[in-house]
Design an enzyme around this catalytic site. Structure first.
Site, short mmCIF file in Angstrom:
data_model
loop_
_atom_site.label_atom_id
_atom_site.label_comp_id
_atom_site.label_asym_id
_atom_site.label_seq_id
_atom_site.Cartn_x
_atom_site.Cartn_y
_atom_site.Cartn_z
N GLU A 223 2.51 5.77 -3.69
CA GLU A 223 1.55 5.44 -2.10
C GLU A 223 2.16 6.58 -1.27
O GLU A 223 2.26 6.90 -0.48
CB GLU A 223 1.47 4.49 -1.73
CG GLU A 223 0.42 3.21 -2.77
CD GLU A 223 -0.17 2.24 -1.65
OE1 GLU A 223 -0.44 2.62 -0.81
OE2 GLU A 223 -0.68 1.25 -2.50
N GLU A 404 -1.12 -2.08 -8.82
CA GLU A 404 -1.63 -2.15 -7.31
C GLU A 404 -3.22 -3.28 -7.25
O GLU A 404 -3.70 -2.13 -7.80
CB GLU A 404 -0.73 -2.16 -6.30
CG GLU A 404 0.72 -2.09 -6.06
CD GLU A 404 1.25 -1.33 -4.74
OE1 GLU A 404 0.14 -1.65 -3.85
OE2 GLU A 404 2.52 -1.20 -4.52
#
Length: 497
Positions: A223, A404
């Protein structure tokens, strides 16, 4: 769109959990028609309890043979042992020990004590039937100062973890960087310093050569967008800055680090696959106006295409570059050959999906769906389908893994000691169904990792939010499988819903 308008857009979107208190006052005006404010505040975890004695109905949704069901964690959030066996200090050690930064003054010093209890956690994974485990390697545990000779005790820990996974028939998926930058590198400029990308490539090479025979899949940078937005625009994450011009230079250096790590893997001779881990937010116009459509396109540039285009097309999106302007540190920081490095061919893309974003014509954002305890998270399973099919449509049939997806719930043991997180079961069921539909429409999805295996240190929220399939009593470090864990075990057993 002016820089001021875009800045307002970014600040309204994907609100950090630490800004949730301020966000609560604006919920009434942000809800979609037909969704009451009270419903938005409650979120998906407060679904009515279902009868736990009834078996889960079989919906007949089977996933492809060999589909890898898994769970995910990250080093700083679960390992603890912050000062043991030669581990150096990370930016998150510094940030969490700074008064006022983390809810309740929590730190990751102990977390879920996974460093000492990894064997027990491996047994829990086997009990759940996990086929894949996505975790991260702590850079300061391998190189205390971010460079130089590796710390053998740190490498040995991950070697033991990997051996334990293989012994239990669980495929490892290792992330090289999940935000825990060595503090010594931060002191030298952190990700604003181009040299940090070079140090990352050296660290990656060390890890590849030491552990590469045990890891079939590597993820480079987790991320990067969150580091950019939360770490350098809002300041809610380490290193805690509020400097937008620096933020997008950081974005470039994180992308450069990704590309250099891909090249390091190829040069090492290690045969594992490699790719990035990107949190992607599908962006939708909040209404049918031309202004909303235009604003949404630019917002998508900052949320998604800035990272996807550079990796898969070898260019940053022109609308974003134009909006940043020629004098921005990012635009000036891109050197000849950088995009060729960033777009080094990858073997897969890791997608992390949590929330959609709805953009208004004036550059603001609104909420259309109920939110979880993390008030930036709108619960919209259809967004999973939309982002997966969009990636495949726009960037080709690169293999995809979901690394995720999950939500926090106010998990409290009942009188019988069980944790009945019915809302999490509903959330996961709906998102799994969306993923199944995407596969049916041609998305090459090969695995799905629930966030998270364990309750853990949830960054700026400390231990306030619980995202795990497994409940952790932090005082005793006792683990308890939640209802969602038992349900997920059945999903894995029958390879579907």
């Amino acid at each position: 769109m002016s820089l001021l308008t875009r800045r307002r857009l970014l600040r309204r979107a994907a609100l950090s959990a630490t800004a949730a208190g301020a966000a609560r006052t604006g919920l009434a005006g942000a809800t979609a028609a037909g969704i009451a404010t009270s419903t938005v505040a409650l979120g998906g975890c407060d679904s009515p309890p279902e009868r736990t004695t009834d078996p889960e109905p079989d919906r007949g949704l089977r996933f492809p043979d060999g589909f890898a069901w898994g769970a995910a964690t990250s080093a700083y959030q679960i390992e603890g042992a912050a000062k043991e066996d030669g581990r150096g200090e990370s930016v998150w050690d510094t940030f969490s020990h700074t008064p006022g930064r983390i809810r309740n003054g929590d730190t990751g010093d102990v977390a879920a004590d996974h460093y000492h209890r990894y064997a027990q956690d491996l047994d829990l994974m086997r009990e759940l039937g996990l086929r894949s485990y996505r975790f991260s390697i702590s850079w300061p545990r391998i190189q205390a100062d971010g460079s130089g000779r590796p710390n053998q005790r740190g490498l040995d820990f991950y070697r033991r973890l990997l051996d334990g996974l293989h012994e239990r028939g669980i495929a490892p998926m290792a992330t090289l960087f999940h935000w825990d930058l060595p503090q010594a590198l931060q002191d030298a400029g952190g990700w604003e310093n181009r040299d940090t990308a070079e140090r990352f490539a050296e660290y990656a090479d060390v890890v590849f050569r030491a552990l590469g025979d045990r890891v079939p899949v590597w993820l480079t940078v987790n991320e990067p967008k969150t580091v950019v937005q939360n770490g350098y625009i809002w300041g809610h994450h380490a290193p805690g800055f509020q400097d937008e011009d620096a933020a997008y230079l950081v974005a470039h250096h994180l992308q450069l680090a990704h590309g250099l790590a891909v090249q390091a893997l190829r040069a090492s001779g290690v045969t594992g696959r490699i790719g990035p881990a990107l949190n992607l937010h599908p962006c939708y116009p909040a209404d049918d106006s031309a202004e909303s459509a235009t604003a949404t396109r630019l917002h998508d540039g900052y949320e998604n295409r800035l990272y996807l285009d550079s990796i898969f097309k070898g260019a940053y999106p022109q609308d974003v570059l134009d909006d940043l302007g020629p004098d921005s540190r990012m635009v000036r920081g891109v050197r000849d050959g950088d995009l060729k490095i960033i777009s080094s061919p990858v073997d897969l893309l890791a997608v992390q999906y949590y929330t959609p974003i709805y953009v208004t014509g004036d550059g603001g954002t609104v909420r259309k769906w109920p939110t979880s305890e993390a008030e930036w998270q709108q619960i919209y399973p259809e967004g999973m389908y939309d982002i997966l099919t969009r990636v495949t449509r726009d960037y080709g049939r690169v293999p995809i893994t979901i690394t995720e997806n999950g939500l926090p719930c106010p998990d409290v043991p009942g009188a019988d000691g069980n944790i009945d997180d019915a809302g999490r079961v509903t959330f996961l069921r709906d998102h799994f169904a969306a993923a199944h539909r995407a596969i049916g429409d041609g998305v090459p999805l090969e695995s799905y990792h629930v966030w998270s295996l364990l309750d853990n240190f949830e960054w700026a929220e400390g231990y306030e939010q619980r995202w795990g399939l497994v409940y952790v009593d932090y005082a005793s470090q006792r683990r308890v499988l939640k209802r969602s864990a038992h349900w997920y075990r059945d999903v894995i057993r029958r390879n579907g819903l």
